[in-house]
Write a protein that holds these residues in place. Structure first.
Motif, PDB file in Angstrom:
ATOM      1  N   UNK A 136       0.854  -1.347  -0.142  1.00 55.80           N
ATOM      2  CA  UNK A 136       0.055  -0.103   0.038  1.00 55.80           C
ATOM      3  C   UNK A 136       0.719   1.226  -0.053  1.00 55.80           C
ATOM      4  N   UNK A 137       2.279   1.259   0.122  1.00 56.48           N
ATOM      5  CA  UNK A 137       3.083   2.531  -0.123  1.00 56.48           C
ATOM      6  C   UNK A 137       3.608   2.692  -1.546  1.00 56.48           C
ATOM      7  N   UNK A 138       3.415   3.613  -1.884  1.00 56.08           N
ATOM      8  CA  UNK A 138       3.477   4.197  -3.514  1.00 56.08           C
ATOM      9  C   UNK A 138       5.087   4.255  -3.940  1.00 56.08           C
ATOM     10  N   UNK A 139       5.290   3.756  -4.989  1.00 55.60           N
ATOM     11  CA  UNK A 139       6.638   4.100  -5.553  1.00 55.60           C
ATOM     12  C   UNK A 139       6.485   5.488  -6.498  1.00 55.60           C
ATOM     13  N   UNK A 140       6.919   6.606  -5.852  1.00 56.11           N
ATOM     14  CA  UNK A 140       6.753   7.924  -6.086  1.00 56.11           C
ATOM     15  C   UNK A 140       7.426   8.385  -7.505  1.00 56.11           C
ATOM     16  N   UNK A 141       8.676   8.202  -7.426  1.00 57.79           N
ATOM     17  CA  UNK A 141       9.650   8.710  -8.690  1.00 57.79           C
ATOM     18  C   UNK A 141      11.008   8.177  -8.511  1.00 57.79           C
ATOM     19  N   UNK A 142      11.819   8.975  -8.994  1.00 56.00           N
ATOM     20  CA  UNK A 142      13.225   8.734  -9.186  1.00 56.00           C
ATOM     21  C   UNK A 142      13.853   9.579  -7.908  1.00 56.00           C
ATOM     22  N   UNK A 143      15.017   8.596  -7.578  1.00 53.65           N
ATOM     23  CA  UNK A 143      15.869   9.218  -6.460  1.00 53.65           C
ATOM     24  C   UNK A 143      16.353  10.596  -6.481  1.00 53.65           C
ATOM     25  N   UNK A 144      16.800  10.913  -7.861  1.00 54.08           N
ATOM     26  CA  UNK A 144      17.391  12.199  -8.079  1.00 54.08           C
ATOM     27  C   UNK A 144      16.279  13.475  -8.336  1.00 54.08           C
ATOM     28  N   UNK A 145      15.268  13.150  -8.321  1.00 50.14           N
ATOM     29  CA  UNK A 145      14.252  14.263  -8.441  1.00 50.14           C
ATOM     30  C   UNK A 145      14.038  15.351  -7.317  1.00 50.14           C
ATOM     31  N   UNK A 146      14.532  16.280  -7.807  1.00 48.96           N
ATOM     32  CA  UNK A 146      14.473  17.183  -6.800  1.00 48.96           C
ATOM     33  C   UNK A 146      13.089  17.628  -5.887  1.00 48.96           C
ATOM     34  N   UNK A 147      12.168  17.452  -6.565  1.00 53.79           N
ATOM     35  CA  UNK A 147      10.963  17.743  -5.976  1.00 53.79           C
ATOM     36  C   UNK A 147      10.587  16.699  -4.653  1.00 53.79           C
ATOM     37  N   UNK A 148      11.310  15.568  -4.560  1.00 56.97           N
ATOM     38  CA  UNK A 148      11.369  14.566  -3.341  1.00 56.97           C
ATOM     39  C   UNK A 148      12.591  15.037  -2.594  1.00 56.97           C
ATOM     40  N   UNK A 149      13.593  15.254  -3.229  1.00 57.31           N
ATOM     41  CA  UNK A 149      14.952  15.268  -2.538  1.00 57.31           C
ATOM     42  C   UNK A 149      14.837  16.555  -1.550  1.00 57.31           C
ATOM     43  N   UNK A 150      13.967  17.473  -2.003  1.00 57.51           N
ATOM     44  CA  UNK A 150      14.168  18.759  -1.168  1.00 57.51           C
ATOM     45  C   UNK A 150      13.275  18.361   0.285  1.00 57.51           C
TER      46      UNK A 150
END
Length: 212
Positions: free
Chosen positions: A45-59
């Protein structure tokens, strides 16, 4: 831990890492993985959101969330740790199963994966970013360097030393005081009674070098 965790990687140890955080009542915000085929999928039930180098998540890391690197491959694991160190100025957190026993005077670094029924003895030292699988025993005064992987059910006896980046297969026994070199590999089920050189691969009972 108050902040939720983002898990870097969605394969290998990612699923058991999620189980560890769930069992410790730590919220997992989501997974990040370089494999685009996994984006939009879920693990329990926990999503795979995107790429590890995506600044939107890294921030988010270091402000609203913590990070854990759940990657088996040591080179990519090092890359992601460096990414977090340099771009977010943070260290990944430890994932420690509730049934693991860690002595009160053992020393642990950052970003380690320590699965169910692992036993880390008195005065043992475990570096950072290690993967220690279920039921492994790291006996008293053992020294384990960074980025080491120890297979399920392996026994590293007292005062042995395991060098950076070494791989210890499942069911291995390392005799007291033996030194395992940097980036060495020990095949599953081996009994190691003598020192292993840097970069050497050994296998068997007693373990002997594998000729390439």
């Amino acid at each position: 831990m108050e902040n939720p965790v983002i898990i870097f990687g969605a394969k290998g140890i990612a699923h058991p890492a999620l189980e560890i955080f769930n069992s410790n009542q730590v919220v997992v915000y989501g997974f990040l993985d370089e494999d685009e085929k996994l984006h939009g999928t879920e693990i329990n039930t926990v999503g795979v959101l995107g790429n590890p180098e995506d600044d939107g998540f890294l921030k988010l890391i270091g402000k609203k969330t913590e990070a854990f690197v759940a990657v088996d491959d040591p080179k990519y694991r090092k890359f992601l740790v460096k990414l977090l160190n340099e771009r977010r100025k943070v260290q990944p957190i430890n994932a420690i199963h509730g049934t693991a026993f860690i002595s009160t005077d053992a020393v642990l670094g950052h970003g380690n994966f320590i699965n169910a029924r692992v036993n880390i003895g008195a005065g043992a030292e475990v570096g950072s970013h290690c993967i220690i699988h279920s039921g492994a025993i790291v006996d008293h005064k053992v020294k384990v360097a960074d980025f080491v992987q120890i297979g399920a059910g392996s026994v590293i006896n007292s005062e042995a030393e395991v060098g950076e980046g070494a791989f210890i297969g499942s069911g291995v026994t390392i005799i007291s005081g033996v030194k395992i070199g940097k980036n060495a590999r020990v095949g599953a089920g081996s009994v190691v009674i003598a020192d292993v050189k840097d970069g050497e691969t050994v296998f068997g009972n007693p373990a002997a070098p594998v000729k390439s």
